[in-house]
Design a protein around this motif. Structure first.
Motif, mmCIF file in Angstrom:
data_model
loop_
_atom_site.group_PDB
_atom_site.id
_atom_site.type_symbol
_atom_site.label_atom_id
_atom_site.label_comp_id
_atom_site.label_asym_id
_atom_site.label_seq_id
_atom_site.Cartn_x
_atom_site.Cartn_y
_atom_site.Cartn_z
ATOM 1 N N VAL A 119 0.855 -1.180 0.000
ATOM 2 C CA VAL A 119 0.000 0.000 0.000
ATOM 3 C C VAL A 119 0.896 1.237 0.000
ATOM 4 O O VAL A 119 1.880 1.285 0.730
ATOM 5 C CB VAL A 119 -0.910 0.046 1.253
ATOM 6 C CG1 VAL A 119 -1.783 1.292 1.262
ATOM 7 C CG2 VAL A 119 -1.762 -1.207 1.361
ATOM 8 N N ALA A 120 0.528 2.228 -0.812
ATOM 9 C CA ALA A 120 1.223 3.514 -0.798
ATOM 10 C C ALA A 120 0.246 4.589 -0.366
ATOM 11 O O ALA A 120 -0.845 4.697 -0.917
ATOM 12 C CB ALA A 120 1.787 3.833 -2.179
ATOM 13 N N ASN A 166 -0.001 7.334 -10.769
ATOM 14 C CA ASN A 166 -0.081 6.879 -12.153
ATOM 15 C C ASN A 166 1.043 5.894 -12.470
ATOM 16 O O ASN A 166 0.820 4.859 -13.098
ATOM 17 C CB ASN A 166 -0.035 8.084 -13.099
ATOM 18 C CG ASN A 166 -0.390 7.716 -14.519
ATOM 19 O OD1 ASN A 166 -0.825 6.604 -14.808
ATOM 20 N ND2 ASN A 166 -0.203 8.651 -15.416
ATOM 21 N N GLU A 167 2.257 6.191 -12.024
ATOM 22 C CA GLU A 167 3.386 5.272 -12.234
ATOM 23 C C GLU A 167 3.129 3.927 -11.559
ATOM 24 O O GLU A 167 3.406 2.872 -12.128
ATOM 25 C CB GLU A 167 4.672 5.867 -11.658
ATOM 26 C CG GLU A 167 5.227 7.016 -12.428
ATOM 27 C CD GLU A 167 6.463 7.590 -11.739
ATOM 28 O OE1 GLU A 167 7.212 6.832 -11.092
ATOM 29 O OE2 GLU A 167 6.668 8.810 -11.848
ATOM 30 N N ILE A 168 2.616 3.980 -10.353
ATOM 31 C CA ILE A 168 2.333 2.750 -9.609
ATOM 32 C C ILE A 168 1.295 1.911 -10.350
ATOM 33 O O ILE A 168 1.437 0.704 -10.479
ATOM 34 C CB ILE A 168 1.873 3.092 -8.172
ATOM 35 C CG1 ILE A 168 3.049 3.641 -7.360
ATOM 36 C CG2 ILE A 168 1.245 1.887 -7.500
ATOM 37 C CD1 ILE A 168 2.656 4.259 -6.035
ATOM 38 N N ALA A 179 -0.597 -2.999 -4.517
ATOM 39 C CA ALA A 179 -2.006 -3.360 -4.488
ATOM 40 C C ALA A 179 -2.923 -2.141 -4.464
ATOM 41 O O ALA A 179 -3.921 -2.100 -5.159
ATOM 42 C CB ALA A 179 -2.286 -4.249 -3.282
ATOM 43 N N GLN A 180 -2.597 -1.140 -3.650
ATOM 44 C CA GLN A 180 -3.441 0.043 -3.603
ATOM 45 C C GLN A 180 -2.616 1.287 -3.308
ATOM 46 O O GLN A 180 -1.605 1.230 -2.627
ATOM 47 C CB GLN A 180 -4.578 -0.117 -2.606
ATOM 48 C CG GLN A 180 -4.184 -0.285 -1.167
ATOM 49 C CD GLN A 180 -5.398 -0.308 -0.258
ATOM 50 O OE1 GLN A 180 -6.337 0.456 -0.430
ATOM 51 N NE2 GLN A 180 -5.375 -1.178 0.723
ATOM 52 N N THR A 181 -3.098 2.399 -3.846
ATOM 53 C CA THR A 181 -2.484 3.704 -3.614
ATOM 54 C C THR A 181 -3.564 4.638 -3.091
ATOM 55 O O THR A 181 -4.601 4.810 -3.725
ATOM 56 C CB THR A 181 -1.906 4.280 -4.926
ATOM 57 O OG1 THR A 181 -0.960 3.353 -5.452
ATOM 58 C CG2 THR A 181 -1.222 5.612 -4.677
ATOM 59 N N ILE A 182 -3.306 5.202 -1.931
ATOM 60 C CA ILE A 182 -4.250 6.117 -1.300
ATOM 61 C C ILE A 182 -3.617 7.500 -1.284
ATOM 62 O O ILE A 182 -2.519 7.679 -0.748
ATOM 63 C CB ILE A 182 -4.586 5.659 0.133
ATOM 64 C CG1 ILE A 182 -5.175 4.239 0.117
ATOM 65 C CG2 ILE A 182 -5.530 6.643 0.811
ATOM 66 C CD1 ILE A 182 -5.302 3.594 1.488
ATOM 67 N N LEU A 191 -7.938 9.665 -8.604
ATOM 68 C CA LEU A 191 -8.560 8.388 -8.955
ATOM 69 C C LEU A 191 -8.330 8.049 -10.426
ATOM 70 O O LEU A 191 -8.068 6.893 -10.764
ATOM 71 C CB LEU A 191 -10.046 8.404 -8.608
ATOM 72 C CG LEU A 191 -10.349 8.509 -7.105
ATOM 73 C CD1 LEU A 191 -11.824 8.760 -6.871
ATOM 74 C CD2 LEU A 191 -9.861 7.287 -6.351
ATOM 75 N N ARG A 192 -8.399 9.033 -11.289
ATOM 76 C CA ARG A 192 -8.119 8.794 -12.711
ATOM 77 C C ARG A 192 -6.670 8.396 -12.946
ATOM 78 O O ARG A 192 -6.371 7.644 -13.873
ATOM 79 C CB ARG A 192 -8.456 10.029 -13.533
ATOM 80 C CG ARG A 192 -9.931 10.201 -13.726
ATOM 81 C CD ARG A 192 -10.239 11.329 -14.677
ATOM 82 N NE ARG A 192 -11.673 11.398 -14.896
ATOM 83 C CZ ARG A 192 -12.312 12.476 -15.262
ATOM 84 N NH1 ARG A 192 -11.655 13.614 -15.470
ATOM 85 N NH2 ARG A 192 -13.611 12.451 -15.434
ATOM 86 N N ALA A 193 -5.769 8.910 -12.115
ATOM 87 C CA ALA A 193 -4.350 8.588 -12.257
ATOM 88 C C ALA A 193 -4.017 7.183 -11.766
ATOM 89 O O ALA A 193 -2.957 6.662 -12.057
ATOM 90 C CB ALA A 193 -3.499 9.608 -11.502
ATOM 91 N N GLY A 194 -4.930 6.589 -11.008
ATOM 92 C CA GLY A 194 -4.676 5.231 -10.543
ATOM 93 C C GLY A 194 -4.795 5.032 -9.055
ATOM 94 O O GLY A 194 -4.649 3.911 -8.560
ATOM 95 N N ALA A 195 -5.035 6.097 -8.310
ATOM 96 C CA ALA A 195 -5.237 5.935 -6.870
ATOM 97 C C ALA A 195 -6.497 5.107 -6.634
ATOM 98 O O ALA A 195 -7.458 5.195 -7.398
ATOM 99 C CB ALA A 195 -5.367 7.298 -6.196
ATOM 100 N N THR A 196 -6.482 4.321 -5.581
ATOM 101 C CA THR A 196 -7.645 3.506 -5.246
ATOM 102 C C THR A 196 -8.526 4.174 -4.208
ATOM 103 O O THR A 196 -9.654 3.740 -3.978
ATOM 104 C CB THR A 196 -7.218 2.121 -4.726
ATOM 105 O OG1 THR A 196 -6.308 2.298 -3.641
ATOM 106 C CG2 THR A 196 -6.554 1.317 -5.821
#
Length: 135
Positions: A68-69, A85-87, A94-97, A112-117
């Motif tokens: 988790v990040a 986004n890189e992650i 598994a997840q980026t907060i 959220l669009r960049a990839g954050a969960t």
């Protein structure tokens, strides 16, 4: 000198030794936030790694798996949303907060669009962060 820190004790929920703990990377320009989370999660089977910049975060991600990040959007050397986004592209976490001082709707949508969960506003409840990390 690097601000990177690792909490390497390995203890599971029941107190037994455990070789694999949840690794959480906290990327925040304020070390206080990471220290507070480290103290709050001391009794959890969680290893906290701290970074205060994108460069430090990338190095930690390259060194070993992160589960988790927790990422602040505004860092001294760039955007935490860019890191999300890189992650996502790497699929290495598994997840980026994203944890933000100024939680606007636009910033949350961008994260959220960049990839954050997930997206959490500061100041945050430590219980809330723990619940989301363990989800």
């Amino acid at each position: 000198m690097s601000n990177r820190n690792h909490d390497n004790a390995a203890v599971s929920k029941d107190g037994a030794n455990n070789h694999r703990r949840l690794r959480v990377l906290v990327v925040d320009r304020e070390p206080r936030a990471g220290d507070m989370l480290r103290q709050a999660m001391a009794d959890q089977p969680i290893e906290i790694c701290l970074a205060s910049s994108l460069a430090e975060a990338r190095q930690l991600i390259d060194e070993s798996p992160i589960d988790v990040a927790l990422v602040e959007p505004d860092l001294p050397d760039g955007s935490g949303i860019e890191l999300a986004n890189e992650i996502r592209r790497r699929r290495s976490i598994a997840q980026t907060i994203v944890i933000a001082d100024d939680p606007t709707r636009e910033r949350a949508v961008a994260a959220l669009r960049a990839g954050a969960t997930d997206f959490i506003a500061k100041p945050f409840s430590v219980r809330e962060v723990i619940a989301r990390v363990r989800a």
